[in-house]
Design an enzyme around this catalytic site. Structure first.
Site, mmCIF file in Angstrom:
data_model
loop_
_atom_site.group_PDB
_atom_site.id
_atom_site.type_symbol
_atom_site.label_atom_id
_atom_site.label_comp_id
_atom_site.label_asym_id
_atom_site.label_seq_id
_atom_site.Cartn_x
_atom_site.Cartn_y
_atom_site.Cartn_z
ATOM 1 N N ILE A 62 26.032 5.364 48.168
ATOM 2 C CA ILE A 62 26.353 4.594 46.977
ATOM 3 C C ILE A 62 26.365 5.580 45.805
ATOM 4 O O ILE A 62 25.716 6.628 45.859
ATOM 5 C CB ILE A 62 25.371 3.415 46.718
ATOM 6 C CG1 ILE A 62 23.927 3.893 46.651
ATOM 7 C CG2 ILE A 62 25.527 2.331 47.760
ATOM 8 C CD1 ILE A 62 22.927 2.768 46.378
ATOM 9 N N ASP A 63 27.110 5.251 44.780
ATOM 10 C CA ASP A 63 27.306 6.181 43.671
ATOM 11 C C ASP A 63 25.994 6.512 42.969
ATOM 12 O O ASP A 63 25.038 5.736 43.003
ATOM 13 C CB ASP A 63 28.280 5.596 42.646
ATOM 14 C CG ASP A 63 29.649 5.333 43.238
ATOM 15 O OD1 ASP A 63 30.009 6.016 44.220
ATOM 16 O OD2 ASP A 63 30.350 4.440 42.727
ATOM 17 N N LYS A 64 25.989 7.654 42.294
ATOM 18 C CA LYS A 64 24.809 8.119 41.559
ATOM 19 C C LYS A 64 24.245 7.029 40.644
ATOM 20 O O LYS A 64 23.040 6.770 40.643
ATOM 21 C CB LYS A 64 25.177 9.355 40.733
ATOM 22 C CG LYS A 64 24.077 9.815 39.786
ATOM 23 C CD LYS A 64 24.543 10.959 38.893
ATOM 24 C CE LYS A 64 23.476 11.321 37.880
ATOM 25 N NZ LYS A 64 23.919 12.404 36.956
#
Length: 306
Positions: free
Chosen positions: A137-139
């Site tokens: 999942i994105d930062k």
């Protein structure tokens, strides 16, 4: 070394060399491709060309891609929010701001750094840079991830992702009021043709499907539940922007002017469900919205009362 060769088609004539190669290798940034061209690893009709060379019909492009160098990933004593752990898997609740795995320019402070300190064994399928990492999942997206501790667990979890049988449910606050109670965004995704850091809806992109359901409406925003049928890079963020409702706080796909001072998008991976690789039993985990997310929701609810 990896060797690639392409023949320029009629509809590709006039395309810059760096843009052309970036469209063929979606996992590489345009700046990376430009470095490869400058290093002399790209030829057009057996002659070296610059990045801004405009291609002609039937040009023959060859590319030698250097092997990626494995990074030295250090163990780091970083606190993990562990929801579940056994000999096969570890389920963690990732905070906003934490990168999942190391990459050039970002070698420390990642989830992998923390996992290496916490776990003796992790799956080696994705190499030393991404041990155990089945999905990402994105930062600046918070929420649940499952990590594999061995190769057998990794293979079985990856198969569930491929077959779209893993439950992945997100909560997002978006701009604008969505009138329909539910909907589906079925739009293919690929690298943006100009800005290679971004993803976009493109005609010949990879199949991408996001289902959404309205949970709550506010004066100028909507709280939605998003269910992933596929799992492309930035999928929910791009799809919601595509239908005119970008995620609040999104620095890449959202509004330039933001009402709230946020560190990133209000997107949370709330629920994750999968078949356990050893027991074959279905397991499901949930995590609550982070405090910064609920504070914004409470502000919006109070605005409705005025």
């Amino acid at each position: 070394m990896n060797f690639f060769e392409f023949k320029v088609e009629e509809n590709e004539e006039g395309t810059r060399l760096d843009v052309y190669i970036s469209s063929k290798l979606e996992d590489k940034s345009r700046s990376y491709i430009q470095d490869v061209i400058e290093a002399g690893n790209v030829k057009v009709n057996d002659k070296q060309k610059k990045s801004n060379y405009k291609l002609k019909i039937k040009d023959y492009v060859t590319l030698i891609m250097p092997e990626n160098k494995e990074l030295e990933v250090e163990k780091e004593n970083i606190t993990l929010d562990i929801l579940y752990e056994d000999s096969d898997v570890i389920v963690v609740n990732k905070p906003q701001g934490m990168v999942v795995h190391p990459a050039p320019g970002n070698l420390s402070g990642t989830l992998v750094n923390a996992l290496l300190f916490h776990c003796k064994d992790l799956s080696g399928i994705n190499g030393v840079n991404r041990p155990g990492i089945v999905h990402r999942i994105d930062k600046d997206t918070s929420g649940i991830l499952v990590v594999a501790k061995n190769d057998n667990a990794h293979q079985k979890l990856a198969e569930q992702l491929k077959e779209h049988t893993m439950t992945r449910e997100y909560i997002a606050l978006v701009e604008g009021v969505i009138n329909s109670d539910e909907g589906t965004v079925d739009a293919p995704l690929g690298r943006h043709p100009v800005d290679r850091i971004k993803m976009s809806v493109i005609k010949n992109g990879r199949n991408a499907i996001t289902h959404f359901e309205v949970l709550e409406r506010f004066k100028a925003n909507t709280l939605v539940k998003c269910i992933l049928e596929t799992g492309r890079t930035h999928q929910i963020r791009v799809h919601m922007t595509h239908i005119g409702h970008p995620i609040v706080g999104d620095p890449v796909y959202g509004y330039k002017k933001q009402k709230f001072k946020l560190e990133g998008q209000l997107l949370h991976a709330k629920k994750l469900g999968f078949i356990h690789p050893s027991s074959d039993k279905y397991m499901e985990f949930e995590s609550q919205m982070p405090n910064y997310f609920t504070k914004v929701i409470n502000v919006l609810r109070n605005e409705l009362k005025k």
